[in-house]
Design an enzyme around this catalytic site. Sequence first.
Site, PDB file in Angstrom:
ATOM      1  N   GLU A 506     -32.760 -35.597  24.833  1.00 26.56           N
ATOM      2  CA  GLU A 506     -31.337 -35.860  25.057  1.00 26.56           C
ATOM      3  C   GLU A 506     -30.611 -36.073  23.729  1.00 26.56           C
ATOM      4  O   GLU A 506     -29.807 -36.997  23.575  1.00 26.56           O
ATOM      5  CB  GLU A 506     -31.161 -37.068  25.983  1.00 26.56           C
ATOM      6  CG  GLU A 506     -31.759 -36.837  27.360  1.00 26.56           C
ATOM      7  CD  GLU A 506     -31.620 -38.036  28.291  1.00 26.56           C
ATOM      8  OE1 GLU A 506     -31.101 -39.080  27.843  1.00 26.56           O
ATOM      9  OE2 GLU A 506     -32.018 -37.929  29.455  1.00 26.56           O
ATOM     10  N   GLU A 599     -37.382 -35.156  33.053  1.00 30.03           N
ATOM     11  CA  GLU A 599     -37.092 -36.478  33.613  1.00 30.03           C
ATOM     12  C   GLU A 599     -36.385 -36.276  34.932  1.00 30.03           C
ATOM     13  O   GLU A 599     -35.407 -35.513  35.006  1.00 30.03           O
ATOM     14  CB  GLU A 599     -36.189 -37.308  32.687  1.00 30.03           C
ATOM     15  CG  GLU A 599     -36.879 -37.881  31.473  1.00 30.03           C
ATOM     16  CD  GLU A 599     -35.953 -38.726  30.621  1.00 30.03           C
ATOM     17  OE1 GLU A 599     -35.032 -39.368  31.178  1.00 30.03           O
ATOM     18  OE2 GLU A 599     -36.145 -38.734  29.395  1.00 30.03           O
TER      19      GLU A 599
END
Length: 907
Positions: A506, A599
């Site tokens: 991220e 995720e």
Amino acid sequence: MNFVSSKYASLRLLLLCATLLFYFDGALAQTTRIPLTKGWKFYKYGPNEKPDSLIYDARPDANGNSDGIAADAKPTEAIKMAAAKGILKYYILPTGNAFLKDETKRTIRPDGNPGANFQFTQNTFNDSKWEDVTLPHDWAIKGPFYQGQGTIIGGGMGRLPVQGVAWYRHSINIAAQDAEKSIFLDFDGVMSYAMVWVNGKLAGGWPYGYNSWRVDITKYVRPGGVNKIAVRVDNPANSSRWYPGAGIYRNVWLVKTNTVHVAQWGTFIKTERVSAKSATVNLKTTIDNDSEKDGTYSVKTTIYLTNGTGIKKIEANIAPVNVTVKARSSNSVLGSATILNPKLWEPLPAKIHSRYVAITTVTNGGKTLDTYSTPFGIRDIQFDAMKGLLVNGKKTLIKGVNQHSDLGALGMAFNRRAAERQLEILRDMGCNAIRMSHNPPDPELLELTDKMGFLVMDEVFDGWERKKTALDFHLIFPDWQEQDLRAMIRRDKNHPSIILWGFGNEVGEQYTDKEGAALASRLIAIAKDEDPTRLYTLSMNYAKADMPLPQVVDVIGLNYQGEGIRNAPAYSGLQGITAPPSFPAFHNKFPDKVIVSLENAAAVSSRGEYMFPVYDGDSSPIKDGQGGNAKTRQVSAYDLYTVDFGSSADKVFATMAKHPFVAGGFVWSGWDYLGEPTPYSLSRSSYFGIIDLAGFKKDRYYLYQSQWRAELPMAHILPHWNWTNRAGEITPVHVFTSGDEAELFLNGKSLGRKKMAPYEYRIRWSDVKYQPGELKVVAYKNGNKWAEETIKTTGAAQKLALAADRTTIKADGDDLSFITVRVTDAAGLTVPDAKNAIKFSIEGPGEIVATDNGDAANMIPFPSHEREAFNGYALVIVRGKAGRSGAIKIKAESNGLISSTLKIDSQ
């Protein structure tokens, strides 16, 4: 892509290889690798003391903590700092030179010896009043916790005192006969900004706290006497989004070699044409020549099949090859062999995970200069855009979890048994894969994943140039990106369990369009130069299919986008990243690339806590009155509630089932972990885990088990059936089962038989009116009785019950027994809402290391011998004392309850 290999860093395997030396001809000279665990002295500057000025580099001011920043907030640009004087960075950078391929980028050490006049580095300094510690050591885990708002360390970093500057000192003996040796210190991990002095001379260091690294101390040691090591550690606040630990939290090794030896992590095994009939093993070996003269050396390798505890038999030989290595230089040599009828490394649920070890010898004129062991495994890994992951030709769905590095109440100080216990509980759930979030793990953890059959995604960076917290890795990324990336891959690339590399999580560069993609491309080029055999991915929670960044990665790695972010009705109007279910868009844009959900979920719950009313959909954001209680800082265990950007397990399973081309995914997260206590920043640890911090299973565990072990007959009822104030009130009952149909009975009366609907993963009886007694479910599969479970309203708490995961442990000062404490009624049933205060005591050659109960809101320090039960359970962790065998007796007492005693044998 065909690749097989593995390399362990543990002393156990090195000692194993030492037993093999009689197989080789010549004067044998095994590299000596000595663990430096005991005998360390430790000092940390107090809160009112000004630390020394031996800083790695200047840092921006960063006051307060980061608790107000959303977990999926956009990373921001780095603060530009002016060049600082008196910093030690340019003395430390040369430690990483071996990982910079372009020699013109390597740092030449400046003249001088910073710190020589500082007392802690000097051999004559008297450290007798410093604290005695044993490694691995995490100085912060003993607490106490910071409580309340505005603390220097908030919930994000676990509310434990990780911040500050500390020193470690140790004495090592270097024999006179080692005068012609090369001498190194190998650090498996130090948190963080580590700098090492030997006999008062600054030898090197490494700022990134998660990587393993080596310091060459040959020219600093004095053979024939005692040598002093001093290690400075600097751990900033606001440097992490989770609990990072503090100090020398992994092992340290003293390594002695001949001047000609196999380089650090100097072998790379690749396999080709893998089948049940044969496999070609290719070995690249790098030889270091630390001497002052050129030489030509013979390198040969024998490959053995091993069962993990010893050698079974010779499988193949790689013929000797000569290599010329110039003075103060390195060179590599290639060799290969064919293994007939290879034993393939198989992932879970296979029971056997076969492994080999290659023993390499380096000789000159008939004299053996070095021997080096490379454990590995033989398997074939293929990624297919439609079929997903193929292991040895078989489709293998990734049933994975994300794991941070802490070990709960033990903190970041690595312990092999604690890590093994985590994996055992995950394995029993049906988990077959681990994502190392978001940094390289302890090397012994990869030993365990090889041994136990877990697939692994190994990952190196949580951020690049843009920052998530004020003092995170972005400060050193410009100087250390290549060294840290290569160090992780070079250390770990021989492990058969590793199937995928991750080089960013991220990252803020998702937002910088072509600039971010260009940086990703540069990192991938470095990584592929180090290991061209595996694929590379990064985790994208913002970047969309039409952006430049996804184009450059080998595998599309999505965080939460696959099932959609803030897209369901209950999430309408929430601020932050939004995305529809994104699997189709990425698959259509990149039809030849594999997609993995790196995720997913980010569901939250507190074990054994149930709140009403219960949401009647499949996924809801947590808020007060809707699955959450900000006053008690607990989240309902009906497991329908998530953080704002998350989704329930039910929603994720449905989305994955509708998109079978996805190779599988990794749940956030397998275990609760210290720090990041969303949604309640005043707590100490996360609510994300399928398993709580103490290792007790949440209800969600059985939801995953029902899907990941479909062959296992099981049924699980929630909630518990102990309610003092709900008689006649609606109390929904949910059942997780690997069956497809179930009938519920309350006090013998059927409440109906229901089928599991398509894309549903629980069976609900939403209108049950509570009455005490017995609740029973009978599950069916294909019309046949499959499994059943019964829960009962218990009597009052009356006694304690103790049960150990192992009643025999090693008396080595390291092995652990994890003892579960239950509060039970007279019939032995666990009282599911019991919160009795328990006191622990111990007799014999053992010690209580820590206690816990899995409650994220509990602020009692982990070393405490007193702990409240949390919903019927508590945990006590016991360690045997080194060299002292015998019976250890643990006693648990609580006012008004019958006490309990358990015996552990330490051998």
